[in-house]
Scaffold this motif. Structure first.
Motif, PDB file in Angstrom:
ATOM      1  N   GLN B  93       3.309  -9.653   6.880  1.00  0.00           N
ATOM      2  CA  GLN B  93       2.216  -9.467   5.911  1.00  0.00           C
ATOM      3  C   GLN B  93       1.034  -8.557   6.507  1.00  0.00           C
ATOM      4  O   GLN B  93       0.364  -7.745   5.519  1.00  0.00           O
ATOM      5  N   VAL B  94       1.082  -8.575   7.883  1.00  0.00           N
ATOM      6  CA  VAL B  94      -0.335  -7.875   8.370  1.00  0.00           C
ATOM      7  C   VAL B  94       0.354  -6.188   8.504  1.00  0.00           C
ATOM      8  O   VAL B  94      -0.506  -5.426   7.985  1.00  0.00           O
ATOM      9  N   VAL B  95       1.549  -6.062   9.175  1.00  0.00           N
ATOM     10  CA  VAL B  95       1.974  -4.607   9.291  1.00  0.00           C
ATOM     11  C   VAL B  95       2.641  -4.015   7.954  1.00  0.00           C
ATOM     12  O   VAL B  95       2.250  -2.889   7.650  1.00  0.00           O
ATOM     13  N   ASN B  96       3.391  -4.752   7.145  1.00  0.00           N
ATOM     14  CA  ASN B  96       4.114  -4.114   6.168  1.00  0.00           C
ATOM     15  C   ASN B  96       3.410  -4.277   4.794  1.00  0.00           C
ATOM     16  O   ASN B  96       3.699  -3.545   3.933  1.00  0.00           O
ATOM     17  N   LYS B 100       0.022  -1.084   4.853  1.00  0.00           N
ATOM     18  CA  LYS B 100       0.770  -0.189   4.076  1.00  0.00           C
ATOM     19  C   LYS B 100       0.518   0.019   2.754  1.00  0.00           C
ATOM     20  O   LYS B 100       0.686   1.169   2.012  1.00  0.00           O
ATOM     21  N   MET B 101      -0.525  -0.895   2.046  1.00  0.00           N
ATOM     22  CA  MET B 101      -0.438  -1.040   0.636  1.00  0.00           C
ATOM     23  C   MET B 101      -1.312   0.138  -0.164  1.00  0.00           C
ATOM     24  O   MET B 101      -0.942   0.754  -0.970  1.00  0.00           O
ATOM     25  N   LEU B 102      -1.979   0.736   0.641  1.00  0.00           N
ATOM     26  CA  LEU B 102      -3.136   1.707   0.169  1.00  0.00           C
ATOM     27  C   LEU B 102      -2.279   2.765   0.156  1.00  0.00           C
ATOM     28  O   LEU B 102      -2.006   3.707  -0.767  1.00  0.00           O
ATOM     29  N   TYR B 103      -1.558   3.129   1.061  1.00  0.00           N
ATOM     30  CA  TYR B 103      -0.704   4.294   1.444  1.00  0.00           C
ATOM     31  C   TYR B 103       0.393   4.358   0.222  1.00  0.00           C
ATOM     32  O   TYR B 103       0.891   5.348  -0.599  1.00  0.00           O
ATOM     33  N   MET B 104       1.166   3.109   0.155  1.00  0.00           N
ATOM     34  CA  MET B 104       2.554   3.081  -0.757  1.00  0.00           C
ATOM     35  C   MET B 104       2.051   3.013  -2.116  1.00  0.00           C
ATOM     36  O   MET B 104       2.840   3.589  -2.845  1.00  0.00           O
ATOM     37  N   SER B 105       0.826   2.684  -2.572  1.00  0.00           N
ATOM     38  CA  SER B 105       0.471   2.582  -3.858  1.00  0.00           C
ATOM     39  C   SER B 105      -0.227   3.862  -4.446  1.00  0.00           C
ATOM     40  O   SER B 105      -0.818   3.861  -5.252  1.00  0.00           O
TER      41      SER B 105
END
Lengths: 417, 326
Positions: B93-96, B100-105
């Motif tokens: 949850q920390v790493v993936n 990553k959420m800001l980047y992948m969204s």
């Protein structure tokens, strides 16, 4: 990983070395930098140091044996490491079997030991022998050298494996452009001495001259002084009463102390990595006793009058003969005087008492025919010989001191001022 | 100025931020009724109620995931791990997710979350519970990593971390909670990404953070008596790292030792040394040395544990070596 111990080129011209003595027995643990053996080169007995950590597993050259530069003389390895392959084929140290020339030896690789893997403080990778490869230097040292227009390759390094580091550049800059003899920096008010780091020229002089003559490269300066006036002054003073009675030796001590105060460049100690110039004059006076020579000290002799020097020197000499000197009374001298005039010695050379850098040997006063104003006259003459440590005192420096001393002893009225 | 403990400083930071912004909430094991395993959340349940102070089951991956989801939905969670050793279970949850959420969204979802808890060794907690994870966490683009060593820094940094709009990992220390220091009354913030020069000297720089700041200060005191004066540079935030502060100090002292709690290989010190050699090469008078934990799982045996940990003696030896005084 095993570290091979080679016969290193310990002087620029060395082609072979005689292993005088192993300092470490086989099986003993050694660290990088430990002195493994003493090696006699074409110039001196030098130290062969370990270039890696581990156990001295094998001594391949017996004490007293000569081995060519570059030949394998031993192996450092872990206690249980297999060194058979390293040891076989070595041992016979004939030039043919080993590396034949010094030039090839310089290129012989030395296996660097592996850094200790689990050590919490990771050590920097140990370095190869000083005698091979280009000059080692820190990046900072190189930059400072560049900015100062110095060639880092000409500067002796004081860091590990001869690495030139900041302090070496600073020392080189401090000594830069030295052509003559620089006066030591004037003493800070209140300080008893001034430490001056060795300049490059000073370092080279020290190293070369020490190689040439004993640990203290001594030279001697002899001068003949006209003591007629000093002897007259002594006689006149004695005529004024007992309280004005002093010896010629007292006058000499007073003059030497006064001259030393004006010449801190000879009032100094050699401390190996620096020269300590004293702003106070603590004059040692050699006294012969039944047990041998001892050198009690007249402290701050330049600050004392003739009468005080006279009474103090008499008291110290008496105590010396009665073996009643305390250690404080015979340590701390900055320069010494030895007088054998009363033994009818015309002139002699005295041995420097390290870390002092000079000693003055006083001969007898003799009635001597000399030329004065174009005519032969009989004058009272005295020869003095100064032994100088050339690492500190150059010829001209010693001569200038003796010149001042001559002025004072030939014009003893100066001692009043 | 009031002198309070590190734990009280964290408690003040949480209380002030929860009062200031009702989107801020705390979740983790035993944070509520029990007042926190290390009493960092003392009194918060009583003050803010069970919607804002949430006792979770012993399920790190689960509550970390709930935290990330709630942050995406607009809340500002503070997730407490009883120790970072337990957070290994939640690392996905920390790493993936969080990182990553800001980047992948494509910038649509930011994740304003703080993951906090004690990091590193305490005393005889054994190999599995004595680990310093700052280099693992700082390796990941997308998260910030804070490692304060004093109560003052802990409070000011935690408040900034909570206000940050992106994920922040906040590394505390079990052995730090009881340490005391001056903390001013009233609000103050310490910016993320700025180092603090805790001691000014001229001879050598120690770069460090977290618990090791206290060791570095001891070393500085001791060496000052020997005439060696250190710059002690507390990174405070390990990622992003305040490289300019490192450069300024090393260019001044021309020597550096990096002191960290974790292991040698791929450690924080390795990164610091890399920055230094690239940007300060011509200023160095000696190789940069590192002091760190021995390259072994932390021994349980007391004597061995002591030997394995970085300490003042090892740091002093390293400083003297780079000073060519060894």
């Amino acid at each position: 990983m095993a570290t091979k111990i080679f016969m290193e080129a310990l002087s620029p011209t060395m082609e072979e070395g005689r292993l005088v003595k192993w300092n470490v027995p086989e099986g003993a643990a050694v660290k990088s930098g430990d002195v493994l053996a003493e090696v006699e080169t074409d110039k001196a007995v030098m130290e062969l140091v370990a270039r890696g950590d581990g156990v001295l597993r094998k001594q391949l050259v017996a004490e007293g044996t000569t081995a060519p530069v570059g030949s394998l003389v031993g192996v450092i390895a872990a206690a249980d490491e297999d060194i058979a392959a390293l040891v076989s084929g070595a041992g016979s140290a004939t030039p043919a079997a080993a590396v034949p020339t010094a030039a090839a030896a310089a290129a012989a690789p030395v296996t660097p030991p592996a850094p200790a893997a689990a050590a919490p403080v990771a050590p920097p990778a140990p370095a190869a022998p000083v005698s091979t490869g280009p000059t080692r230097s820190s990046p900072l040292a190189r930059r400072l050298a560049r900015e100062s227009g110095l060639d880092v390759g000409t500067i002796a390094g004081s860091g590990p494996s001869g690495r030139v580091i900041k302090r070496d550049i600073e020392a080189a800059i401090a000594g830069g452009g030295v052509t003559g003899v620089s006066r030591p920096p004037s003493a800070v008010a209140g300080a008893d001495f001034t430490d001056q780091p060795l300049t490059q020229i000073r370092k080279t002089i020290a190293k070369r001259l020490a190689e040439s003559i004993g640990p203290i490269p001594t030279f001697y300066l002899t001068a003949e002084y006209d003591m007629t006036r000093a002897v007259e002054m002594r006689a006149q003073a004695a005529g004024l009463g007992d309280e004005f009675k002093v010896s010629v030796n007292d006058i000499v001590l007073k003059a030497v102390a006064t001259a030393l105060a004006a010449h801190p460049e000879v009032n100094a100690h050699w401390l190996g990595d620096k020269i300590r110039y004293f702003s106070r004059v603590h004059l040692g006076m050699a006294v012969a006793t039944d047990d041998g020579l001892i050198v009690p000290v007249i402290f701050d002799a330049d600050q004392k009058g003739l009468r005080e020097i006279s009474s103090e020197s008499r008291a110290l000499a008496a105590k010396a003969r009665e073996r009643k000197l305390t250690p404080e009374q015979y340590t701390g001298s900055t320069f010494s005087v030895s007088n054998l005039g009363m033994m009818q010695i015309d002139q002699f050379t005295a041995i420097i008492n390290p870390p002092e850098c000079g000693i003055l040997a006083i001969g007898a006063i003799e009635d001597t025919p000399v030329v004065v104003d174009g005519a032969i006259a009989v004058r009272k003459r005295m020869r003095v010989t100064m032994s100088c440590d050339h690492r500190v005192i150059d010829g001209a420096v010693g001569a200038r001191f003796l010149l001042d001393l001559r002025r004072m002893l030939e014009n003893p009225l100066m001692l009043v001022f | 100025m009031p002198i309070i403990t590190y734990r009280e400083a964290l408690n003040q930071a949480l209380r002030e931020e929860m009062s200031r912004d009702d989107r801020v909430y705390l979740m983790g094991e035993e944070v509520g009724v029990y007042n926190g395993a290390y009493k960092v959340s003392k009194g918060l349940l009583e003050e803010f109620g069970e919607n804002r102070v949430v006792d979770s089951p012993i399920a790190e991956l689960g509550f970390a995931g709930i935290g990330v989801g709630s942050a995406m939905a607009g809340l500002r969670p503070v997730i407490e791990f009883m120790t970072w050793n337990f957070a290994l279970l939640a690392i996905d949850q920390v790493v993936n997710s969080a990182a990553k959420m800001l980047y992948m969204s494509g910038g649509q979802y930011n994740v304003p979350i703080v993951f906090r808890g004690p990091n590193g060794a305490a005393l005889q907690l054994g190999a599995q519970h004595s680990q310093a994870f700052e280099s693992w966490l700082a390796h990941i683009p997308g998260i910030k990593v804070c490692s304060p060593g004093t109560p003052y820094d802990a409070k000011g940094l935690l408040k900034s971390a909570i206000r940050d709009d992106n994920p922040v990992v906040f590394l505390e220390g079990e052995m730090l909670y009881n340490t005391k220091g001056e903390v001013p009354e009233g609000e103050y913030l310490i910016p993320l990404g700025k180092a603090d020069l805790k001691r000014e000297g001229s001879d050598c720089t120690i770069v460090t953070s977290g618990k090791m700041v206290l060791v570095a200060m001891q070393v500085a005191d001791q060496l000052a008596k020997e005439g060696i004066h250190l710059d002690v540079l507390d990174l405070l935030t390990i990622r992003p790292m305040d490289v300019e502060a490192i450069y300024a100090s090393v260019r001044k002292t021309q020597r550096a030792v990096v002191l960290e709690e974790g292991w040698e290989i791929c450690g924080i010190g390795a990164q610091v040394v890399d920055f230094i050699q690239r940007e300060c090469f011509d200023h160095l008078d000696a190789p940069v040395l590192r002091v760190h934990q021995a390259d072994v799982p932390m021994p349980y045996a007391k004597g061995l544990e002591k030997i394995a940990k970085p300490d003042a003696a090892k740091t002093i030896a390293a400083v003297k070596q780079v000073m060519y005084r060894a």
